[in-house]
Design an enzyme around this catalytic site. Structure first.
Site, mmCIF file in Angstrom:
data_model
loop_
_atom_site.group_PDB
_atom_site.id
_atom_site.type_symbol
_atom_site.label_atom_id
_atom_site.label_comp_id
_atom_site.label_asym_id
_atom_site.label_seq_id
_atom_site.Cartn_x
_atom_site.Cartn_y
_atom_site.Cartn_z
ATOM 1 N N THR A 190 0.839 -1.202 0.000
ATOM 2 C CA THR A 190 0.000 0.000 0.000
ATOM 3 C C THR A 190 0.873 1.251 0.000
ATOM 4 O OG1 THR A 190 -1.779 -1.115 1.155
ATOM 5 C CG2 THR A 190 -1.617 1.250 1.513
ATOM 6 N N ARG A 218 -13.858 -7.586 -0.544
ATOM 7 C CA ARG A 218 -13.242 -7.290 0.749
ATOM 8 C C ARG A 218 -12.644 -5.864 0.748
ATOM 9 N NH1 ARG A 218 -7.837 -5.670 2.259
ATOM 10 N NH2 ARG A 218 -7.443 -6.356 4.367
ATOM 11 N N VAL A 219 -12.886 -5.128 1.805
ATOM 12 C CA VAL A 219 -12.272 -3.801 1.954
ATOM 13 C C VAL A 219 -11.502 -3.791 3.274
ATOM 14 C CG1 VAL A 219 -12.681 -1.316 2.142
ATOM 15 C CG2 VAL A 219 -14.148 -2.693 0.678
ATOM 16 N N GLY A 220 -10.264 -3.315 3.227
ATOM 17 C CA GLY A 220 -9.445 -3.230 4.442
ATOM 18 C C GLY A 220 -9.520 -1.855 5.062
ATOM 19 N N ASP A 221 -8.442 -1.470 5.718
ATOM 20 C CA ASP A 221 -8.409 -0.188 6.441
ATOM 21 C C ASP A 221 -8.152 1.019 5.542
ATOM 22 O OD1 ASP A 221 -5.787 -1.451 6.085
ATOM 23 O OD2 ASP A 221 -5.049 0.432 6.927
ATOM 24 N N GLY A 241 -0.486 -2.139 6.427
ATOM 25 C CA GLY A 241 -0.289 -3.374 7.181
ATOM 26 C C GLY A 241 -1.540 -4.226 7.147
ATOM 27 N N GLY A 243 -4.936 -5.086 7.346
ATOM 28 C CA GLY A 243 -6.087 -4.186 7.331
ATOM 29 C C GLY A 243 -7.129 -4.473 8.393
HETATM 30 N N1 ASP Z 1 -3.805 -2.316 4.675
HETATM 31 C C1 ASP Z 1 -4.016 -2.873 3.370
HETATM 32 C C2 ASP Z 1 -5.266 -3.709 3.399
HETATM 33 O O1 ASP Z 1 -5.455 -4.451 4.322
HETATM 34 C C3 ASP Z 1 -2.868 -3.684 2.894
HETATM 35 C C4 ASP Z 1 -1.552 -2.957 2.943
HETATM 36 O O2 ASP Z 1 -1.343 -2.063 3.730
HETATM 37 O O3 ASP Z 1 -0.685 -3.280 2.131
HETATM 38 O O4 ASP Z 1 -6.019 -3.666 2.454
#
Ligand code: ASP
Length: 325
Positions: A190, A218-221, A241, A243
Protein backbone atom coordinates in the site's frame (compact mmCIF):
# COMPACT_ATOMS: atom_id res chain seq x y z
CA UNK A 1 1.31 -16.12 22.55
CA UNK A 2 3.35 -14.62 19.75
CA UNK A 3 6.34 -12.54 20.72
CA UNK A 4 5.96 -8.78 20.42
CA UNK A 5 7.74 -7.83 17.18
CA UNK A 6 10.55 -5.32 17.21
CA UNK A 7 9.34 -1.81 16.44
CA UNK A 8 11.57 0.39 14.30
CA UNK A 9 11.05 4.15 14.28
CA UNK A 10 12.63 7.44 13.31
CA UNK A 11 11.88 11.14 13.56
CA UNK A 12 12.10 14.16 11.25
CA UNK A 13 12.00 17.78 12.37
CA UNK A 14 11.17 20.94 10.43
CA UNK A 15 13.85 23.61 10.40
CA UNK A 16 11.40 26.45 10.86
CA UNK A 17 7.75 27.07 11.59
CA UNK A 18 6.69 27.29 7.93
CA UNK A 19 8.86 24.55 6.51
CA UNK A 20 6.86 22.49 3.99
CA UNK A 21 7.33 18.75 4.47
CA UNK A 22 6.23 15.50 2.88
CA UNK A 23 6.55 11.86 3.98
CA UNK A 24 5.59 8.81 1.94
CA UNK A 25 5.39 5.06 2.48
CA UNK A 26 5.21 2.22 0.02
CA UNK A 27 4.08 -0.56 2.32
CA UNK A 28 5.35 -2.40 5.41
CA UNK A 29 6.21 -6.09 5.06
CA UNK A 30 9.19 -8.33 4.40
CA UNK A 31 10.01 -6.51 1.14
CA UNK A 32 12.37 -8.79 -0.87
CA UNK A 33 15.85 -7.31 -1.41
CA UNK A 34 15.45 -7.79 -5.15
CA UNK A 35 12.55 -5.31 -5.08
CA UNK A 36 14.05 -2.56 -2.93
CA UNK A 37 15.56 -0.59 -5.81
CA UNK A 38 12.27 -0.21 -7.64
CA UNK A 39 10.53 0.80 -4.41
CA UNK A 40 13.09 3.53 -3.75
CA UNK A 41 12.97 4.71 -7.36
CA UNK A 42 9.15 4.95 -7.22
CA UNK A 43 9.21 6.91 -3.96
CA UNK A 44 11.92 9.29 -5.21
CA UNK A 45 9.95 10.18 -8.33
CA UNK A 46 6.83 10.84 -6.25
CA UNK A 47 8.73 12.86 -3.63
CA UNK A 48 10.31 14.98 -6.32
CA UNK A 49 6.84 15.90 -7.57
CA UNK A 50 5.79 16.72 -4.00
CA UNK A 51 8.89 18.88 -3.51
CA UNK A 52 8.22 20.89 -6.66
CA UNK A 53 4.58 21.50 -5.76
CA UNK A 54 5.36 22.52 -2.19
CA UNK A 55 7.99 24.98 -3.44
CA UNK A 56 5.19 26.52 -5.54
CA UNK A 57 3.15 26.91 -2.32
CA UNK A 58 0.52 24.40 -3.41
CA UNK A 59 -2.02 23.19 -0.87
CA UNK A 60 -1.33 20.05 1.14
CA UNK A 61 -4.34 18.14 -0.24
CA UNK A 62 -3.29 18.73 -3.84
CA UNK A 63 0.25 17.63 -3.04
CA UNK A 64 -1.00 14.40 -1.42
CA UNK A 65 -3.13 13.71 -4.50
CA UNK A 66 -0.24 14.26 -6.92
CA UNK A 67 2.34 12.28 -4.94
CA UNK A 68 -0.03 9.32 -4.58
CA UNK A 69 -0.94 9.53 -8.28
CA UNK A 70 2.72 8.84 -9.14
CA UNK A 71 2.93 6.02 -6.60
CA UNK A 72 -0.20 4.45 -8.13
CA UNK A 73 1.45 4.75 -11.53
CA UNK A 74 4.61 2.89 -10.43
CA UNK A 75 4.46 -0.94 -10.62
CA UNK A 76 6.56 -1.52 -7.48
CA UNK A 77 3.61 -1.00 -5.17
CA UNK A 78 0.28 -2.61 -4.35
CA UNK A 79 -1.71 0.39 -5.61
CA UNK A 80 -2.81 1.15 -9.16
CA UNK A 81 -0.49 -0.67 -11.59
CA UNK A 82 1.06 -3.63 -9.73
CA UNK A 83 -1.88 -4.12 -7.37
CA UNK A 84 -2.40 -7.62 -5.98
CA UNK A 85 -5.15 -9.91 -7.32
CA UNK A 86 -8.13 -11.12 -5.34
CA UNK A 87 -9.41 -14.69 -5.29
CA UNK A 88 -11.18 -14.13 -8.62
CA UNK A 89 -7.88 -13.02 -10.17
CA UNK A 90 -9.07 -9.41 -10.31
CA UNK A 91 -7.75 -6.08 -9.08
CA UNK A 92 -9.96 -4.07 -6.70
CA UNK A 93 -8.63 -0.69 -5.63
CA UNK A 94 -9.32 1.48 -2.55
CA UNK A 95 -8.11 5.00 -1.74
CA UNK A 96 -8.86 7.86 0.62
CA UNK A 97 -7.68 11.40 1.29
CA UNK A 98 -8.36 13.88 4.11
CA UNK A 99 -7.88 17.60 4.69
CA UNK A 100 -6.86 18.42 8.27
CA UNK A 101 -8.12 21.99 8.12
CA UNK A 102 -11.72 21.20 7.12
CA UNK A 103 -12.13 17.54 8.21
CA UNK A 104 -13.37 16.84 4.68
CA UNK A 105 -12.39 13.49 3.25
CA UNK A 106 -13.07 11.56 0.06
CA UNK A 107 -12.76 7.82 -0.54
CA UNK A 108 -13.47 5.05 -3.02
CA UNK A 109 -13.38 1.28 -2.54
CA UNK A 110 -13.57 -1.83 -4.70
CA UNK A 111 -13.05 0.02 -7.99
CA UNK A 112 -11.73 -1.81 -11.06
CA UNK A 113 -11.65 0.73 -13.88
CA UNK A 114 -10.53 3.99 -12.26
CA UNK A 115 -6.98 4.70 -13.36
CA UNK A 116 -6.15 6.84 -10.31
CA UNK A 117 -8.44 6.12 -7.35
CA UNK A 118 -6.80 8.88 -5.29
CA UNK A 119 -7.89 11.47 -7.86
CA UNK A 120 -11.52 10.41 -7.63
CA UNK A 121 -11.26 10.37 -3.81
CA UNK A 122 -9.91 13.94 -4.00
CA UNK A 123 -12.79 14.92 -6.27
CA UNK A 124 -15.29 13.55 -3.72
CA UNK A 125 -13.52 15.45 -0.93
CA UNK A 126 -13.93 18.64 -2.95
CA UNK A 127 -17.70 18.16 -3.47
CA UNK A 128 -19.12 21.35 -2.07
CA UNK A 129 -22.00 20.02 -0.02
CA UNK A 130 -20.15 16.96 1.11
CA UNK A 131 -23.11 14.63 0.78
CA UNK A 132 -21.27 11.86 -1.05
CA UNK A 133 -17.82 11.47 0.37
CA UNK A 134 -17.26 7.71 0.09
CA UNK A 135 -18.41 5.69 -2.94
CA UNK A 136 -17.85 2.02 -3.70
CA UNK A 137 -17.52 -0.20 -6.77
CA UNK A 138 -19.82 0.59 -9.69
CA UNK A 139 -21.25 3.72 -8.06
CA UNK A 140 -17.75 5.16 -7.69
CA UNK A 141 -16.96 4.24 -11.30
CA UNK A 142 -20.13 5.96 -12.52
CA UNK A 143 -19.27 9.07 -10.50
CA UNK A 144 -15.75 9.04 -11.98
CA UNK A 145 -17.03 8.75 -15.56
CA UNK A 146 -19.59 11.51 -14.98
CA UNK A 147 -16.77 13.76 -13.76
CA UNK A 148 -14.51 13.29 -16.76
CA UNK A 149 -12.26 10.44 -15.58
CA UNK A 150 -11.82 8.06 -18.50
CA UNK A 151 -12.13 4.41 -17.46
CA UNK A 152 -9.33 1.94 -18.12
CA UNK A 153 -9.72 -1.80 -18.79
CA UNK A 154 -9.34 -3.86 -15.59
CA UNK A 155 -6.19 -5.57 -16.95
CA UNK A 156 -4.48 -2.14 -17.16
CA UNK A 157 -3.33 -2.75 -13.56
CA UNK A 158 -2.12 -6.33 -14.03
CA UNK A 159 1.57 -7.22 -13.78
CA UNK A 160 3.33 -10.52 -14.41
CA UNK A 161 4.62 -10.47 -10.83
CA UNK A 162 1.11 -10.48 -9.38
CA UNK A 163 -0.15 -13.00 -11.94
CA UNK A 164 2.62 -15.39 -10.84
CA UNK A 165 1.80 -14.81 -7.17
CA UNK A 166 -1.87 -15.49 -7.85
CA UNK A 167 -1.05 -18.74 -9.66
CA UNK A 168 1.14 -19.85 -6.75
CA UNK A 169 -1.62 -19.07 -4.27
CA UNK A 170 -4.32 -20.81 -6.26
CA UNK A 171 -2.17 -23.95 -6.57
CA UNK A 172 -1.68 -24.00 -2.85
CA UNK A 173 -4.75 -25.97 -1.84
CA UNK A 174 -3.90 -25.60 1.82
CA UNK A 175 -3.74 -21.85 1.58
CA UNK A 176 -5.08 -21.16 5.06
CA UNK A 177 -2.57 -23.32 6.86
CA UNK A 178 0.33 -22.74 4.52
CA UNK A 179 3.33 -20.72 5.57
CA UNK A 180 4.30 -20.04 1.94
CA UNK A 181 2.66 -16.62 2.16
CA UNK A 182 1.54 -15.48 5.55
CA UNK A 183 2.00 -12.56 7.89
CA UNK A 184 4.89 -10.40 6.85
CA UNK A 185 5.72 -12.38 3.71
CA UNK A 186 2.31 -11.53 2.29
CA UNK A 187 2.84 -8.42 0.15
CA UNK A 188 1.48 -5.23 1.70
CA UNK A 189 2.67 -2.57 -0.70
CA UNK A 190 0.00 0.00 0.00
CA UNK A 191 1.14 3.59 -0.59
CA UNK A 192 0.54 6.65 1.57
CA UNK A 193 1.51 10.27 1.93
CA UNK A 194 1.32 12.99 4.60
CA UNK A 195 2.03 16.65 3.84
CA UNK A 196 2.48 19.88 5.79
CA UNK A 197 2.29 22.85 3.44
CA UNK A 198 3.74 26.37 3.68
CA UNK A 199 0.60 27.51 5.48
CA UNK A 200 1.09 24.87 8.19
CA UNK A 201 -1.94 22.86 7.04
CA UNK A 202 -1.92 19.08 7.02
CA UNK A 203 -3.33 16.37 4.75
CA UNK A 204 -3.08 12.59 4.50
CA UNK A 205 -3.92 9.95 1.91
CA UNK A 206 -3.61 6.22 1.30
CA UNK A 207 -4.13 4.03 -1.78
CA UNK A 208 -4.05 0.25 -2.13
CA UNK A 209 -4.94 -2.89 -4.05
CA UNK A 210 -5.72 -4.46 -0.66
CA UNK A 211 -4.35 -7.80 0.46
CA UNK A 212 -3.68 -10.67 -1.99
CA UNK A 213 -6.16 -13.49 -2.53
CA UNK A 214 -8.97 -12.01 -0.44
CA UNK A 215 -12.61 -12.61 -1.31
CA UNK A 216 -14.02 -10.28 -3.96
CA UNK A 217 -15.56 -7.26 -2.25
CA UNK A 218 -13.24 -7.29 0.75
CA UNK A 219 -12.27 -3.80 1.95
CA UNK A 220 -9.45 -3.23 4.44
CA UNK A 221 -8.41 -0.19 6.44
CA UNK A 222 -6.86 1.90 3.67
CA UNK A 223 -9.90 3.91 2.43
CA UNK A 224 -11.44 4.27 5.90
CA UNK A 225 -10.82 7.61 7.66
CA UNK A 226 -9.48 7.03 11.15
CA UNK A 227 -8.14 3.60 10.24
CA UNK A 228 -5.91 3.79 7.13
CA UNK A 229 -5.45 7.56 7.22
CA UNK A 230 -6.46 10.62 9.20
CA UNK A 231 -5.77 14.37 9.35
CA UNK A 232 -6.89 17.23 11.59
CA UNK A 233 -5.35 20.61 12.37
CA UNK A 234 -2.74 18.99 14.59
CA UNK A 235 -1.61 15.80 12.89
CA UNK A 236 -1.75 13.80 9.66
CA UNK A 237 -1.05 10.07 9.37
CA UNK A 238 -1.16 7.22 6.86
CA UNK A 239 -0.99 3.55 7.78
CA UNK A 240 -0.26 0.25 6.07
CA UNK A 241 -0.29 -3.37 7.18
CA UNK A 242 -2.84 -5.97 8.19
CA UNK A 243 -6.09 -4.19 7.33
CA UNK A 244 -8.47 -6.11 9.57
CA UNK A 245 -6.19 -5.50 12.56
CA UNK A 246 -5.71 -1.79 11.79
CA UNK A 247 -9.46 -1.32 11.44
CA UNK A 248 -10.10 -3.13 14.71
CA UNK A 249 -8.04 -0.59 16.67
CA UNK A 250 -8.69 2.47 14.46
CA UNK A 251 -4.94 2.95 14.27
CA UNK A 252 -4.76 6.36 12.61
CA UNK A 253 -7.31 8.11 14.83
CA UNK A 254 -5.74 6.59 17.95
CA UNK A 255 -2.27 7.91 17.15
CA UNK A 256 -3.80 11.29 16.27
CA UNK A 257 -5.61 11.39 19.60
CA UNK A 258 -2.42 10.60 21.47
CA UNK A 259 -0.57 13.40 19.68
CA UNK A 260 -3.38 15.76 20.72
CA UNK A 261 -2.62 14.88 24.36
CA UNK A 262 0.98 16.03 23.93
CA UNK A 263 2.85 12.93 22.80
CA UNK A 264 5.47 13.19 20.08
CA UNK A 265 4.25 11.46 16.87
CA UNK A 266 6.99 8.83 17.17
CA UNK A 267 5.98 7.95 20.74
CA UNK A 268 2.32 7.74 19.76
CA UNK A 269 3.10 5.53 16.75
CA UNK A 270 5.26 3.11 18.77
CA UNK A 271 2.69 2.84 21.58
CA UNK A 272 -0.13 2.16 19.14
CA UNK A 273 1.81 -0.42 17.11
CA UNK A 274 2.35 -2.24 20.43
CA UNK A 275 -1.34 -1.92 21.20
CA UNK A 276 -2.26 -3.27 17.75
CA UNK A 277 -0.18 -6.37 18.39
CA UNK A 278 -1.36 -6.97 21.96
CA UNK A 279 -5.00 -6.45 21.10
CA UNK A 280 -4.93 -9.22 18.52
CA UNK A 281 -3.21 -11.88 20.62
CA UNK A 282 -6.37 -13.93 20.82
CA UNK A 283 -4.96 -17.34 20.03
CA UNK A 284 -5.01 -16.88 16.28
CA UNK A 285 -1.64 -17.08 14.67
CA UNK A 286 -1.98 -13.65 13.09
CA UNK A 287 0.81 -11.18 12.52
CA UNK A 288 -0.79 -8.02 13.84
CA UNK A 289 1.82 -5.74 12.37
CA UNK A 290 1.73 -2.42 10.55
CA UNK A 291 3.63 0.71 9.60
CA UNK A 292 2.72 4.37 9.91
CA UNK A 293 3.97 7.80 8.83
CA UNK A 294 2.98 11.03 10.62
CA UNK A 295 3.53 14.79 10.57
CA UNK A 296 2.29 17.31 13.11
CA UNK A 297 1.50 21.01 12.86
CA UNK A 298 4.77 21.99 14.54
CA UNK A 299 6.91 20.18 12.02
CA UNK A 300 7.55 17.01 14.02
CA UNK A 301 7.40 13.94 11.85
CA UNK A 302 7.83 10.23 12.43
CA UNK A 303 7.76 6.85 10.81
CA UNK A 304 7.40 3.55 12.66
CA UNK A 305 6.83 -0.09 11.74
CA UNK A 306 6.51 -3.45 13.45
CA UNK A 307 7.15 -5.44 10.24
CA UNK A 308 10.66 -6.48 9.12
CA UNK A 309 10.84 -3.57 6.66
CA UNK A 310 8.91 -0.55 5.46
CA UNK A 311 9.43 1.48 2.28
CA UNK A 312 9.53 5.12 3.39
CA UNK A 313 10.92 8.47 2.38
CA UNK A 314 10.55 12.19 2.73
CA UNK A 315 11.57 15.70 1.91
CA UNK A 316 11.54 19.05 3.68
CA UNK A 317 12.64 22.49 2.53
CA UNK A 318 16.44 22.93 2.57
CA UNK A 319 16.87 19.19 2.79
CA UNK A 320 17.42 16.44 0.25
CA UNK A 321 14.92 13.78 -0.76
CA UNK A 322 15.64 10.61 1.23
CA UNK A 323 14.30 7.08 0.99
CA UNK A 324 14.90 3.94 3.05
CA UNK A 325 13.64 0.37 3.28
N1 ASP B 1 -3.80 -2.32 4.67
C1 ASP B 1 -4.02 -2.87 3.37
C2 ASP B 1 -5.27 -3.71 3.40
O1 ASP B 1 -5.46 -4.45 4.32
C3 ASP B 1 -2.87 -3.68 2.89
C4 ASP B 1 -1.55 -2.96 2.94
O2 ASP B 1 -1.34 -2.06 3.73
O3 ASP B 1 -0.68 -3.28 2.13
O4 ASP B 1 -6.02 -3.67 2.45
Amino acid sequence: MNQQPRIHFGVVKAKEMNTPMVLVHGGAWDIPFAETRMHEEGMKTALDRGRRLLLQNKKCTLVVREVITLLEQHPAFDAGIGAVLNRDGEVELDAGIMCGETAAYGAVAGVKTIQHPIQVAYRLMEERKGQNRFLIAEGAERFAAANGFHPVKPDYFHTEREQRRFEQLILNTNFHTSTAFSGNTMPRGTVGCVVRDTFGNLAAGTSTGGAPFTLAGRVGDSPIPGAGFFADELVACSATGWGEGILGVQLSSRVAFQVSTGLHPAEAAVQQLRHLFQKHQNGQNIEATAGIIMLDRYGNGAWAFSTPRMARGGWQEDGAIWTAI
